[in-house]
Design an enzyme around this catalytic site. Structure first.
Site, PDB file in Angstrom:
ATOM      1  N   TYR A  31     -79.081 -67.086 119.863  1.00  0.00           N
ATOM      2  CA  TYR A  31     -78.527 -67.074 118.504  1.00  0.00           C
ATOM      3  C   TYR A  31     -78.806 -68.402 117.781  1.00  0.00           C
ATOM      4  CZ  TYR A  31     -75.186 -67.662 114.815  1.00  0.00           C
ATOM      5  OH  TYR A  31     -74.621 -67.955 113.610  1.00  0.00           O
ATOM      6  N   GLU A  40     -74.330 -75.226 113.450  1.00  0.00           N
ATOM      7  CA  GLU A  40     -74.332 -74.001 114.252  1.00  0.00           C
ATOM      8  C   GLU A  40     -73.469 -74.140 115.507  1.00  0.00           C
ATOM      9  OE1 GLU A  40     -75.300 -71.111 113.486  1.00  0.00           O
ATOM     10  OE2 GLU A  40     -76.466 -71.583 111.703  1.00  0.00           O
ATOM     11  N   ASP A  58     -75.204 -62.090 116.053  1.00  0.00           N
ATOM     12  CA  ASP A  58     -73.861 -62.527 116.464  1.00  0.00           C
ATOM     13  C   ASP A  58     -72.899 -61.349 116.295  1.00  0.00           C
ATOM     14  OD1 ASP A  58     -73.447 -62.308 113.751  1.00  0.00           O
ATOM     15  OD2 ASP A  58     -72.593 -64.313 113.501  1.00  0.00           O
TER      16      ASP A  58
END
Ligand code: SF4
Length: 349
Positions: free
Chosen positions: A123, A40, A141
Site C-alpha cells: 500500500y 503515509e 486499503d
C-alpha cells in the site's frame, strides 16, 4: 471472483470527482517522497485530523531523512507519543538509516526500492511511487476494498489475500495512465468520504448507475468479511510510585512487545489476573519501603487494541526513595510513554 465491468470509466470519473472534492492536506502540497512517506506512515491506523497535527510536528523536528536517521530513538518515540503502534516510528528510524546506507541519503521514489524499506508494504510503496514517480501501482486499503466490493458486488471476503490480489489487479488495469497518483488519492478519498462504511452517500454518488450493490439494493451486505477474531480480554496492574522527596518511579520496557523502549510505572507481574490488593503489596514490598495501608486504587481504564481489550488498573503509593529508577517530574515531558499511560502522566505535568 472479481469481475471487471468494462464500461465503467472508473479513472476519468474518479479524477473528475477528485478535482472538485480534493481535501486540502499538507502533504498534498509536495511530491517529495520523504514527506509523502512520513504522511503515509502516520496515516496508517490514524484519523486524518490527528494525522495532520502529528505530520506538522514530525516534519518540523525531522525535516529530512538524514536528520531522522541520526535522531535519538527516545526523542523520536516522544514525538510519536499518543499515535500508538510505536513500531511504525522504530521502522522509520531503521528505514532512514537504510536510505543513508543504500541510497546515499536520497529518499527513493520507485516501487521496488520502497518495498524493501522496513515498515513499507504494498500500500505505502504504491502510494509513494504513484504520487512521486507516476508509477501505475494502485493502492488497496480498507476504504478502496469497501468501495470496489460494492461497485462490483464481490461475494468473496475482502480480508482474504486472494480477493485483495484480485482487486489490486483490477485497479492496476483501471488506473489512470496519465495521473496514477491522482487516481490513487481520489479512490482513497472517495471510499472514506462517499462510499463510507455506514453512512454511504449513494443518492449523490457518481457511480449510482454503475454500482452493482446499489442497483440491487444490497449495499448493506457489502463488503463481505470472513469471521473476525474476537479481541481477547486482558488485565494489567501498575503502581504509580511517588517517593518521599517527590520523584516518580519509571521503568523502560525492554521486551519485544508493542511498547518496547517506552517507559512505564511499576508493573505488577504474575498470574492469575485480576490480582488482589494484597498481591500488589507483596510485589511492591520486594523493592520498596512503604505503609501498605496507604496503597489505593487511583484509576482503572479500558484501552482497546485491534486484537485485545486491555483493562489497566493504576494503584498509587508513596515510598521512601531507595535511589533506583526515580525521575524528577520535570523530566516527564522528555520521556515517551504508551498512550494509556500518557493519559495518567498528563495529570502530573
Ligand atoms: S452507489 Fe453507494 S455503494 Fe455504490 S459506490 Fe456509490 S456510495 Fe458506494
Amino acid at each position: 471472483m472479481v469481475q471487471a465491468i468494462s464500461d465503467i470509466n472508473l479513472s476519468d470519473k474518479l479524477i473528475k470527482w477528485f478535482l472538485s472534492n480534493k481535501r486540502d492536506l499538507p502533504w498534498r502540497k509536495t511530491k517529495e517522497p520523504y514527506s509523502v512517506w512520513v504522511s503515509e506512515i502516520i496515516l496508517q491506523q490514524t484519523r486524518i485530523e490527528t494525522g495532520i497535527k502529528y505530520y506538522y510536528s514530525f516534519i518540523k523536528k525531522y525535516p529530512n531523512v538524514k536528520l531522522l536517521a541520526k535522531s535519538n530513538k527516545q526523542q523520536l518515540l516522544k514525538t510519536w507519543e499518543g499515535l500508538g503502534y510505536y513500531s511504525r516510528a522504530l521502522n522509520m528510524h531503521k528505514a532512514a538509516k537504510q536510505v543513508l546506507l543504500n541510497h546515499g541519503g536520497v529518499f527513493p521514489k520507485d516501487y521496488q526500492s520502497l518495498i524493501n524499506l522496513p515498515g513499507v508494504g504494498d500500500y505505502t510503496a504504491s502510494a509513494i511511487s504513484s504520487i512521486c514517480n507516476n508509477e501505475k501501482e494502485a493502492v488497496v486499503d480498507g476504504n478502496v476494498l469497501r468501495f470496489i466490493s460494492r461497485l462490483l458486488k464481490i461475494d468473496e471476503p475482502i480480508n482474504s489475500f486472494k480477493t485483495k490480489k484480485q482487486i489490486k489487479k483490477y485497479l492496476n488495469e483501471k488506473i489512470s495512465l496519465k495521473n496514477p497518483g491522482d487516481f490513487n488519492e481520489a479512490i482513497m478519498d472517495f471510499g472514506s468520504t462517499v462510499c463510507k462504511a455506514k453512512k454511504f452517500l449513494c443518492q449523490s454518488c457518481i457511480f449510482s448507475l454503475d454500482c452493482q450493490a446499489h442497483l440491487s439494493n444490497t449495499v448493506k451486505n457489502y463488503p463481505i468479511k470472513s469471521n473476525k477474531i474476537k479481541p481477547v480480554k486482558k488485565e494489567m496492574n501498575y503502581v504509580i510510585i511517588i517517593s518521599d522527596d517527590k520523584k516518580i518511579y519509571l521503568n523502560k520496557r525492554s521486551d519485544k512487545g508493542i511498547w518496547k523502549n517506552l517507559f512505564e510505572f511499576f508493573l505488577v507481574k504474575g498470574d492469575p489476573m485480576p490480582i488482589t490488593k494484597s498481591m500488589v503489596v507483596k510485589s511492591l514490598s520486594k523493592k520498596f519501603n512503604f505503609n501498605s495501608n496507604k496503597l489505593r486504587l487511583h484509576k482503572s481504564i479500558i484501552h482497546k487494541l485491534s486484537h485485545m481489550d486491555l483493562k489497566i488498573n493504576f494503584y498509587m503509593i508513596e515510598v521512601k526513595n531507595n535511589g533506583g529508577k526515580m525521575y524528577d517530574f520535570s523530566s516527564l515531558n522528555e520521556i515517551p510513554f504508551p498512550k494509556p499511560l500518557k493519559v495518567i502522566i498528563d495529570d502530573f505535568v
